[in-house]
Design an enzyme around this catalytic site. Structure first.
Site, mmCIF file in Angstrom:
data_model
loop_
_atom_site.group_PDB
_atom_site.id
_atom_site.type_symbol
_atom_site.label_atom_id
_atom_site.label_comp_id
_atom_site.label_asym_id
_atom_site.label_seq_id
_atom_site.Cartn_x
_atom_site.Cartn_y
_atom_site.Cartn_z
ATOM 1 N N GLY A 77 0.771 -1.236 0.000
ATOM 2 C CA GLY A 77 0.000 0.000 0.000
ATOM 3 C C GLY A 77 0.801 1.283 0.000
ATOM 4 O O GLY A 77 0.222 2.375 0.053
ATOM 5 N N TRP A 79 2.602 2.797 -2.428
ATOM 6 C CA TRP A 79 2.340 3.652 -3.583
ATOM 7 C C TRP A 79 0.926 4.230 -3.518
ATOM 8 O O TRP A 79 0.706 5.373 -3.924
ATOM 9 C CB TRP A 79 2.549 2.862 -4.885
ATOM 10 C CG TRP A 79 3.973 2.848 -5.333
ATOM 11 C CD1 TRP A 79 5.085 2.823 -4.552
ATOM 12 C CD2 TRP A 79 4.442 2.867 -6.688
ATOM 13 N NE1 TRP A 79 6.218 2.815 -5.329
ATOM 14 C CE2 TRP A 79 5.854 2.835 -6.639
ATOM 15 C CE3 TRP A 79 3.816 2.877 -7.924
ATOM 16 C CZ2 TRP A 79 6.648 2.834 -7.788
ATOM 17 C CZ3 TRP A 79 4.597 2.871 -9.082
ATOM 18 C CH2 TRP A 79 5.998 2.861 -9.016
ATOM 19 N N ASP A 97 -5.001 -5.665 -5.885
ATOM 20 C CA ASP A 97 -3.986 -6.689 -5.654
ATOM 21 C C ASP A 97 -4.671 -8.028 -5.438
ATOM 22 O O ASP A 97 -5.830 -8.093 -5.004
ATOM 23 C CB ASP A 97 -3.131 -6.341 -4.429
ATOM 24 C CG ASP A 97 -1.770 -7.028 -4.462
ATOM 25 O OD1 ASP A 97 -0.769 -6.336 -4.728
ATOM 26 O OD2 ASP A 97 -1.718 -8.249 -4.241
ATOM 27 N N ASP A 113 -7.776 -10.031 -9.579
ATOM 28 C CA ASP A 113 -6.787 -10.142 -10.651
ATOM 29 C C ASP A 113 -7.116 -9.121 -11.724
ATOM 30 O O ASP A 113 -8.208 -9.151 -12.310
ATOM 31 C CB ASP A 113 -6.830 -11.559 -11.233
ATOM 32 C CG ASP A 113 -5.727 -11.825 -12.245
ATOM 33 O OD1 ASP A 113 -5.133 -10.847 -12.751
ATOM 34 O OD2 ASP A 113 -5.470 -13.006 -12.536
ATOM 35 N N ASP A 137 4.031 -1.207 -9.768
ATOM 36 C CA ASP A 137 5.341 -1.494 -9.171
ATOM 37 C C ASP A 137 5.520 -3.004 -9.029
ATOM 38 O O ASP A 137 6.317 -3.473 -8.223
ATOM 39 C CB ASP A 137 5.454 -0.815 -7.805
ATOM 40 C CG ASP A 137 6.884 -0.784 -7.281
ATOM 41 O OD1 ASP A 137 7.821 -0.678 -8.095
ATOM 42 O OD2 ASP A 137 7.073 -0.878 -6.051
ATOM 43 N N LYS A 177 7.363 -0.721 -13.510
ATOM 44 C CA LYS A 177 8.712 -1.221 -13.250
ATOM 45 C C LYS A 177 9.155 -2.155 -14.378
ATOM 46 O O LYS A 177 8.383 -3.012 -14.835
ATOM 47 C CB LYS A 177 8.749 -1.974 -11.916
ATOM 48 C CG LYS A 177 10.136 -2.523 -11.554
ATOM 49 C CD LYS A 177 10.097 -3.338 -10.270
ATOM 50 C CE LYS A 177 9.859 -2.480 -9.057
ATOM 51 N NZ LYS A 177 9.918 -3.265 -7.802
#
Length: 222
Positions: A77, A79, A97, A113, A137, A177
């Site tokens: 959590g 970000w 998530d 998902d 991320d 990322k």
């Protein structure tokens, strides 16, 4: 936003290594001596990764007041916390998530998902429309084999981009990322076709020995 203090002049060491593997021992000692970990705790961020988003946004200004933001793979959590702080009360932040995530004040946290159409609809419903920013991320568990790790993280980045292309509003931004070596050609080509500006950056909060980079794409062309 709280900045990390200078590193300590003397490193802290664990008092005992009993029952710990050498790898676990090294990880714990690194955590103890990491100024970003210490600063995150002091500022109330859930992870040192919060500083990566703070530093990226300081440079690229993707998180604006009142914006609608999706944080993919948001656990634990950090970000989501930063995004909520940046967009303010008039903004909307939705974290998604597979794992349960503790409440982040002001944000909507969904479990599911992001590849499922149902989860995508839940995100859009929670936002009240299209997103201005999609953040990711996400990273797989590393194997230590550079080529394998690169393929795995690029697969996640490609899935995140596919999601972003469906939910972003015109002019929106995408941050994800990747690993050093840059983005794969097909991935980069897709970004360049769909965004006005595409850049790579390694924020100071990324550990020097980490291969991670971030792609920051702005000006979604819809």
């Amino acid at each position: 936003m709280t900045k990390p203090p200078p590193g300590r002049s003397m490193s802290a060491r664990l008092r005992t290594a009993k029952g710990r593997s050498p790898q676990s021992q090294r990880w714990l000692e690194r955590q103890l001596n990491d100024p970003y970990v210490q600063a995150a705790k002091a500022a109330g961020w859930r992870s040192r990764a919060a500083f990566k988003l703070i530093e990226l946004d300081d440079k690229f200004r993707v998180l604006k007041r009142g914006a609608r933001v999706v944080d993919l793979g948001c656990a634990p959590g950090g970000w989501t916390q930063v995004a909520m702080r940046k967009v303010g009360d008039r903004g909307h932040v939705v974290g998604l998530d597979l794992l349960p995530v503790d409440v982040v004040p002001g944000a909507v946290i969904l479990q599911g998902d992001f590849q499922d159409a149902e989860a995508e609809k839940r995100v859009e419903d929670a936002l009240g429309g299209q997103a201005d920013v999609v953040l990711s991320d996400m990273a797989p568990n590393t194997t230590g084999h550079a080529a394998t790790d690169h393929l795995r993280i690029m697969a996640l980045a490609e899935l995140a981009l596919d999601f972003a292309l469906r939910v972003l509003a015109p002019g929106g931004a995408f941050v994800a990322k990747v690993f050093q070596g840059g983005s794969e050609k097909d991935f980069l080509d897709t970004l360049k076709r769909n965004f006005a500006v595409v850049r790579h950056a390694k924020p100071p909060a990324s550990r020097k020995d980490s291969a991670e980079l971030y792609v920051v794409a702005t000006g979604f062309k819809s």
